[in-house]
Design a protein around this motif. Structure first.
Motif, PDB file in Angstrom:
ATOM      1  N   VAL A   1      -8.430   1.876   6.721  1.00 47.73           N
ATOM      2  CA  VAL A   1      -7.714   0.726   6.146  1.00 47.73           C
ATOM      3  C   VAL A   1      -7.572  -0.381   7.184  1.00 47.73           C
ATOM      4  O   VAL A   1      -7.817  -1.563   6.897  1.00 47.73           O
TER       5      VAL A   1
ATOM      6  N   ALA B   1      -9.305  -4.292   7.318  1.00 43.01           N
ATOM      7  CA  ALA B   1      -8.511  -5.505   7.492  1.00 43.01           C
ATOM      8  C   ALA B   1      -9.033  -6.333   8.667  1.00 43.01           C
ATOM      9  O   ALA B   1      -9.113  -7.564   8.591  1.00 43.01           O
TER      10      ALA B   1
ATOM     11  N   LEU C   1      -8.218   2.541  -1.242  1.00 44.52           N
ATOM     12  CA  LEU C   1      -8.708   1.937  -0.001  1.00 44.52           C
ATOM     13  C   LEU C   1      -9.444   2.961   0.867  1.00 44.52           C
ATOM     14  O   LEU C   1     -10.430   2.628   1.521  1.00 44.52           O
TER      15      LEU C   1
ATOM     16  N   ASP D   1      -8.351  -7.808   3.136  1.00 44.92           N
ATOM     17  CA  ASP D   1      -6.924  -8.062   2.984  1.00 44.92           C
ATOM     18  C   ASP D   1      -6.115  -7.052   3.788  1.00 44.92           C
ATOM     19  O   ASP D   1      -6.498  -5.884   3.913  1.00 44.92           O
TER      20      ASP D   1
ATOM     21  N   ALA E   1      -3.990   0.623  -2.751  1.00 42.39           N
ATOM     22  CA  ALA E   1      -3.470  -0.737  -2.702  1.00 42.39           C
ATOM     23  C   ALA E   1      -2.507  -0.997  -3.853  1.00 42.39           C
ATOM     24  O   ALA E   1      -2.429  -0.224  -4.811  1.00 42.39           O
ATOM     25  N   ALA E   2      -1.808  -2.125  -3.763  1.00 40.69           N
ATOM     26  CA  ALA E   2      -0.828  -2.468  -4.793  1.00 40.69           C
ATOM     27  C   ALA E   2      -1.462  -2.644  -6.164  1.00 40.69           C
ATOM     28  O   ALA E   2      -0.822  -2.416  -7.189  1.00 40.69           O
ATOM     29  N   ASN E   3      -2.738  -3.041  -6.194  1.00 38.57           N
ATOM     30  CA  ASN E   3      -3.432  -3.206  -7.481  1.00 38.57           C
ATOM     31  C   ASN E   3      -4.024  -1.911  -8.011  1.00 38.57           C
ATOM     32  O   ASN E   3      -4.697  -1.907  -9.044  1.00 38.57           O
TER      33      ASN E   3
ATOM     34  N   MET F   1       0.834  -1.191   0.000  1.00 39.36           N
ATOM     35  CA  MET F   1       0.000   0.000   0.000  1.00 39.36           C
ATOM     36  C   MET F   1       0.877   1.252   0.000  1.00 39.36           C
ATOM     37  O   MET F   1       1.917   1.296   0.642  1.00 39.36           O
TER      38      MET F   1
ATOM     39  N   HIS G   1      -2.963  -4.623   4.197  1.00 34.49           N
ATOM     40  CA  HIS G   1      -2.205  -3.812   3.237  1.00 34.49           C
ATOM     41  C   HIS G   1      -1.057  -3.123   3.958  1.00 34.49           C
ATOM     42  O   HIS G   1      -1.193  -1.979   4.412  1.00 34.49           O
TER      43      HIS G   1
END
Length: 212
Positions: free
Chosen positions: A49, A53, A23, A58, A17-19, A1, A60
């Motif tokens: 965030v 979680a 978030l 997920d 996020a990495a994708n 993240m 991050h």
């Protein structure tokens, strides 16, 4: 993240996020309350965030803190950069500096709004504007490498150059710029604010003349 912070215009904070998905984010176009809102925005974004979680989403982990380095006025810009430095040091992650106009440029190109040569313009106060010229002919992420950055009074674009004047810098797009450059192995500028304007206070160049 990536956590992105920009105070070159209003105040904007986003966790991405990495994708590339956003978030959490907070923003205001207010150009006078950076110091008052940056702390609550950071707390709310990070808490959102963490809460997601804990609720089964997920995790991050924070990989870096992206800071918009302007161009922008001195007082507002240094609030965001200082906050980004503090979070990066506290979390033990890298500080990633990105010119603020690059976030707008990337969003315009990815959204199919900008094409060819275009300029991103923001208010620099004192009846001046900060102008960055880009070319959308290059593929993303190289499109967010400015061709020219300057301070102008009474800006008028050249013929054939589109003009996009904005009052807010999207923090999520700032993180997208950083992620694209990291993935491409591109370099980043020094984490120095782009004030463009010389300081009002200058160091004396010699002893003052004393009169009796």
């Amino acid at each position: 993240m990536l956590l992105a912070i920009d105070t070159s215009a209003g105040t904007a904070v986003a966790a991405v996020a990495a994708n590339g998905s956003v978030l959490a984010e907070r923003s205001t176009a207010d150009t006078r309350r950076h110091a008052e809102v940056i702390g609550p925005f950071l707390h709310e974004v990070l808490a959102e965030v963490d809460r997601a979680a804990r609720d089964g989403g997920d995790a991050h982990p924070l990989a870096g803190v992206v800071t918009g380095i302007g161009p922008g006025p001195f007082t507002g810009l240094r609030v965001g950069i200082a906050a980004a430095r503090a979070v990066a040091i506290a979390r033990g992650v890298p500080l990633v500096p990105v010119p603020s106009h690059d976030a707008v440029a990337l969003k315009l190109v990815e959204g199919g709004v900008a094409a060819g040569r275009f300029c991103v313009v923001t208010d620099a106060r004192r009846r001046e504007v900060a102008v960055t010229e880009y070319s959308a002919a290059l593929p993303v992420p190289r499109v967010v490498v400015p061709a020219r950055l300057e301070l102008r009074l009474g800006f008028a674009p050249e013929e054939g150059v589109a003009l996009y004047e904005v009052t807010e810098i999207p923090a999520a797009a700032l993180a997208h710029v950083a992620a694209a450059r990291l993935a491409a192995g591109a370099s980043f500028p020094d984490p120095q604010p782009l004030y463009l304007r010389a300081p009002d206070v200058t160091m004396p160049t010699g002893p003052k003349r004393v009169t009796s």
